[in-house]
Design a protein around this motif. Structure first.
Motif, PDB file in Angstrom:
ATOM      1  N   MET A 120       0.840  -1.187   0.000  1.00 13.73           N
ATOM      2  CA  MET A 120       0.000   0.000   0.000  1.00 13.73           C
ATOM      3  C   MET A 120       0.883   1.248   0.000  1.00 13.73           C
ATOM      4  O   MET A 120       1.708   1.438   0.883  1.00 13.73           O
ATOM      5  N   ALA A 121       0.698   2.091  -1.022  1.00 15.20           N
ATOM      6  CA  ALA A 121       1.513   3.302  -1.151  1.00 15.20           C
ATOM      7  C   ALA A 121       0.613   4.512  -1.381  1.00 15.20           C
ATOM      8  O   ALA A 121       0.789   5.260  -2.338  1.00 15.20           O
ATOM      9  N   GLY A 122      -0.379   4.644  -0.507  1.00  9.05           N
ATOM     10  CA  GLY A 122      -1.262   5.800  -0.593  1.00  9.05           C
ATOM     11  C   GLY A 122      -2.549   5.564  -1.339  1.00  9.05           C
ATOM     12  O   GLY A 122      -3.498   6.349  -1.215  1.00  9.05           O
ATOM     13  N   GLU A 123      -2.609   4.494  -2.117  1.00  9.80           N
ATOM     14  CA  GLU A 123      -3.801   4.222  -2.920  1.00  9.80           C
ATOM     15  C   GLU A 123      -3.986   2.724  -3.083  1.00  9.80           C
ATOM     16  O   GLU A 123      -3.011   1.972  -3.166  1.00  9.80           O
ATOM     17  N   LEU A 124      -5.240   2.287  -3.101  1.00 10.50           N
ATOM     18  CA  LEU A 124      -5.565   0.880  -3.355  1.00 10.50           C
ATOM     19  C   LEU A 124      -6.545   0.791  -4.516  1.00 10.50           C
ATOM     20  O   LEU A 124      -7.473   1.599  -4.615  1.00 10.50           O
ATOM     21  N   ARG A 125      -6.327  -0.193  -5.364  1.00 13.12           N
ATOM     22  CA  ARG A 125      -7.230  -0.447  -6.488  1.00 13.12           C
ATOM     23  C   ARG A 125      -7.810  -1.852  -6.375  1.00 13.12           C
ATOM     24  O   ARG A 125      -7.116  -2.778  -5.959  1.00 13.12           O
ATOM     25  N   SER A 126      -9.057  -1.980  -6.748  1.00 20.33           N
ATOM     26  CA  SER A 126      -9.704  -3.281  -6.685  1.00 20.33           C
ATOM     27  C   SER A 126      -8.959  -4.283  -7.560  1.00 20.33           C
ATOM     28  O   SER A 126      -8.603  -3.994  -8.705  1.00 20.33           O
ATOM     29  N   GLY A 127      -8.716  -5.470  -6.993  1.00 18.43           N
ATOM     30  CA  GLY A 127      -8.008  -6.520  -7.706  1.00 18.43           C
ATOM     31  C   GLY A 127      -6.508  -6.500  -7.509  1.00 18.43           C
ATOM     32  O   GLY A 127      -5.811  -7.386  -8.008  1.00 18.43           O
ATOM     33  N   SER A 128      -6.004  -5.495  -6.778  1.00 17.02           N
ATOM     34  CA  SER A 128      -4.560  -5.380  -6.580  1.00 17.02           C
ATOM     35  C   SER A 128      -4.141  -5.890  -5.198  1.00 17.02           C
ATOM     36  O   SER A 128      -4.951  -5.975  -4.277  1.00 17.02           O
ATOM     37  N   ARG A 129      -2.857  -6.197  -5.045  1.00 13.70           N
ATOM     38  CA  ARG A 129      -2.319  -6.649  -3.767  1.00 13.70           C
ATOM     39  C   ARG A 129      -2.251  -5.472  -2.801  1.00 13.70           C
ATOM     40  O   ARG A 129      -1.773  -4.396  -3.157  1.00 13.70           O
ATOM     41  N   ALA A 130      -2.710  -5.680  -1.584  1.00 12.40           N
ATOM     42  CA  ALA A 130      -2.674  -4.622  -0.576  1.00 12.40           C
ATOM     43  C   ALA A 130      -1.538  -4.857   0.414  1.00 12.40           C
ATOM     44  O   ALA A 130      -0.675  -4.006   0.617  1.00 12.40           O
ATOM     45  N   TYR A 131      -1.534  -6.042   1.042  1.00 13.61           N
ATOM     46  CA  TYR A 131      -0.490  -6.403   1.994  1.00 13.61           C
ATOM     47  C   TYR A 131      -0.475  -7.918   2.118  1.00 13.61           C
ATOM     48  O   TYR A 131      -1.280  -8.616   1.498  1.00 13.61           O
ATOM     49  N   GLN A 132       0.429  -8.432   2.929  1.00 12.95           N
ATOM     50  CA  GLN A 132       0.576  -9.880   3.071  1.00 12.95           C
ATOM     51  C   GLN A 132       0.626 -10.223   4.554  1.00 12.95           C
ATOM     52  O   GLN A 132       1.317  -9.555   5.329  1.00 12.95           O
ATOM     53  N   VAL A 133      -0.140 -11.243   4.937  1.00 12.67           N
ATOM     54  CA  VAL A 133      -0.173 -11.691   6.328  1.00 12.67           C
ATOM     55  C   VAL A 133       0.273 -13.150   6.381  1.00 12.67           C
ATOM     56  O   VAL A 133      -0.311 -14.003   5.705  1.00 12.67           O
ATOM     57  N   ASN A 134       1.316 -13.409   7.158  1.00 11.63           N
ATOM     58  CA  ASN A 134       1.858 -14.773   7.262  1.00 11.63           C
ATOM     59  C   ASN A 134       2.157 -15.348   5.877  1.00 11.63           C
ATOM     60  O   ASN A 134       1.839 -16.509   5.580  1.00 11.63           O
ATOM     61  N   ASP A 135       2.752 -14.510   5.041  1.00 11.76           N
ATOM     62  CA  ASP A 135       3.160 -14.883   3.677  1.00 11.76           C
ATOM     63  C   ASP A 135       1.997 -15.154   2.734  1.00 11.76           C
ATOM     64  O   ASP A 135       2.192 -15.736   1.665  1.00 11.76           O
ATOM     65  N   ARG A 136       0.783 -14.745   3.086  1.00 11.81           N
ATOM     66  CA  ARG A 136      -0.353 -14.895   2.180  1.00 11.81           C
ATOM     67  C   ARG A 136      -0.887 -13.507   1.819  1.00 11.81           C
ATOM     68  O   ARG A 136      -1.156 -12.683   2.701  1.00 11.81           O
ATOM     69  N   THR A 137      -1.058 -13.271   0.511  1.00 11.90           N
ATOM     70  CA  THR A 137      -1.442 -11.958   0.009  1.00 11.90           C
ATOM     71  C   THR A 137      -2.907 -11.659   0.267  1.00 11.90           C
ATOM     72  O   THR A 137      -3.774 -12.525   0.086  1.00 11.90           O
ATOM     73  N   VAL A 138      -3.172 -10.435   0.686  1.00 17.23           N
ATOM     74  CA  VAL A 138      -4.533  -9.924   0.840  1.00 17.23           C
ATOM     75  C   VAL A 138      -4.809  -8.990  -0.339  1.00 17.23           C
ATOM     76  O   VAL A 138      -4.044  -8.050  -0.591  1.00 17.23           O
ATOM     77  N   VAL A 139      -5.896  -9.255  -1.053  1.00 14.92           N
ATOM     78  CA  VAL A 139      -6.248  -8.487  -2.245  1.00 14.92           C
ATOM     79  C   VAL A 139      -7.360  -7.492  -1.915  1.00 14.92           C
ATOM     80  O   VAL A 139      -8.364  -7.855  -1.293  1.00 14.92           O
ATOM     81  N   ALA A 140      -7.160  -6.249  -2.306  1.00 12.93           N
ATOM     82  CA  ALA A 140      -8.220  -5.245  -2.169  1.00 12.93           C
ATOM     83  C   ALA A 140      -9.304  -5.544  -3.198  1.00 12.93           C
ATOM     84  O   ALA A 140      -9.001  -5.881  -4.342  1.00 12.93           O
ATOM     85  N   LEU A 141     -10.557  -5.453  -2.778  1.00 13.00           N
ATOM     86  CA  LEU A 141     -11.655  -5.806  -3.682  1.00 13.00           C
ATOM     87  C   LEU A 141     -12.862  -4.920  -3.421  1.00 13.00           C
ATOM     88  O   LEU A 141     -13.308  -4.777  -2.275  1.00 13.00           O
ATOM     89  N   HIS A 142     -13.363  -4.313  -4.492  1.00 17.20           N
ATOM     90  CA  HIS A 142     -14.598  -3.539  -4.383  1.00 17.20           C
ATOM     91  C   HIS A 142     -15.746  -4.345  -4.948  1.00 17.20           C
ATOM     92  O   HIS A 142     -15.730  -4.745  -6.119  1.00 17.20           O
ATOM     93  N   THR A 143     -16.726  -4.610  -4.118  1.00 18.98           N
ATOM     94  CA  THR A 143     -17.949  -5.290  -4.557  1.00 18.98           C
ATOM     95  C   THR A 143     -19.140  -4.478  -4.066  1.00 18.98           C
ATOM     96  O   THR A 143     -19.071  -3.828  -3.018  1.00 18.98           O
TER      97      THR A 143
END
Length: 281
Positions: free
Chosen positions: A46-69
């Motif tokens: 995360m660098a100031g902006e998040l887009r749906s479908g993009s990687r946001a951060y990783q927890v315990n080596d698993r990626t969390v994806v930002a998603l707009h629904t």
């Protein structure tokens, strides 16, 4: 909750097809972004902006994806599940270019294939396992629009996060622009706000498209308005408010005069040779 600011200015403009109009903004309240994963942040994109479908951060080596629904996701999903959250997921996967069945409320194999590919792209899967078609809620973070600016982000590398805890804030922004006293047309009409072309869809007198609103909000003209000035309504918008085909207006030799305060139209007779020109007041 979004709130509409009231305004009162009135003016009278003459135009031949195009005129200056007053637009009223609706500003949304700040929104908190909640995480769904518990553990240690091993990576942060995360660098100031998040887009749906993009990687946001990783927890315990698993990626969390930002998603707009349209309906926020609130549960794990697998093939056979149904609901409005599934319908929203299908629509967003399709918008992002992944396999799915838009407008379907069923999590079918198309949905599973689309989700599996998104997880492959995010680095969470090699796509080989049957379980890879299942959606884990912890792999997602809901965002309120396709693209959001974020403040106060706390999921930095090495930090501990808890599911359900806020990780950042989306500051309140422009979510709607409505033409004061506007009358809908059966056809699309051009609208320009602070130099940004934002067409009015048939039957509407407002703009709700998130990308267009972000572009308008980023202009010097909008940024230069104080909160009070925005609350009073903004005038530098130009729209075609009559017949969307200016050649028809020209044949009848009619020029429209729109009183923004009284919200009514009057017709003023003029020489037909003058109606072919279109100008912004």
């Amino acid at each position: 909750m979004p709130h509409t600011v009231e305004s009162a200015p009135a003016s009278s403009q003459e135009y031949s097809g195009t005129q200056q109009v007053n637009v009223v903004p609706t500003i949304a309240a700040d929104r908190q972004l909640l995480g769904n994963a518990t553990g240690t942040v091993t990576e942060n994109w995360m660098a100031g902006e998040l887009r749906s479908g993009s990687r946001a951060y990783q927890v315990n080596d698993r990626t969390v994806v930002a998603l707009h629904t349209a309906t926020p996701l609130y549960r794990d999903l697998k093939v056979g599940d149904r609901g409005e959250d599934v319908r929203s997921l299908n629509d967003e996967l399709s918008r992002l270019g992944y396999d799915s069945v838009p407008q379907s409320g069923e999590y079918n194999r198309n949905t599973g294939n689309g989700w599996r590919q998104l997880m492959v792209d995010a680095g969470n899967s090699d796509g080989a396992g049957e379980d890879d078609m299942n959606l884990r809620l912890s792999d997602t973070m809901w965002i309120p629009s396709d693209s959001v600016k974020v403040q106060g982000w706390s999921a930095t590398q090495g930090s501990a996060v808890q599911a359900g805890a806020p990780l950042g804030t989306v500051p309140g922004g422009l979510v709607r622009l409505a033409i004061r006293g506007g009358k809908p047309s059966d056809e699309e009409r051009p609208l320009t706000v602070f130099g940004v072309a934002a067409p009015l869809a048939p039957g509407t007198t407002d703009i709700t498209d998130g990308e267009l609103l972000q572009r308008i909000a980023a202009t010097e003209g909008y940024q230069g308005k104080s909160a009070e000035e925005r609350a009073a309504g903004m005038d530098p918008a130009h729209a075609q408010q009559g017949d969307p085909d200016p050649t028809r207006a020209g044949r009848f030799g009619v020029r429209h005069q729109w009183d923004l305060g009284m919200h009514r139209h009057r017709h003023v007779r003029q020489s037909p040779c003058r109606t072919g020109a279109h100008h912004h007041q």
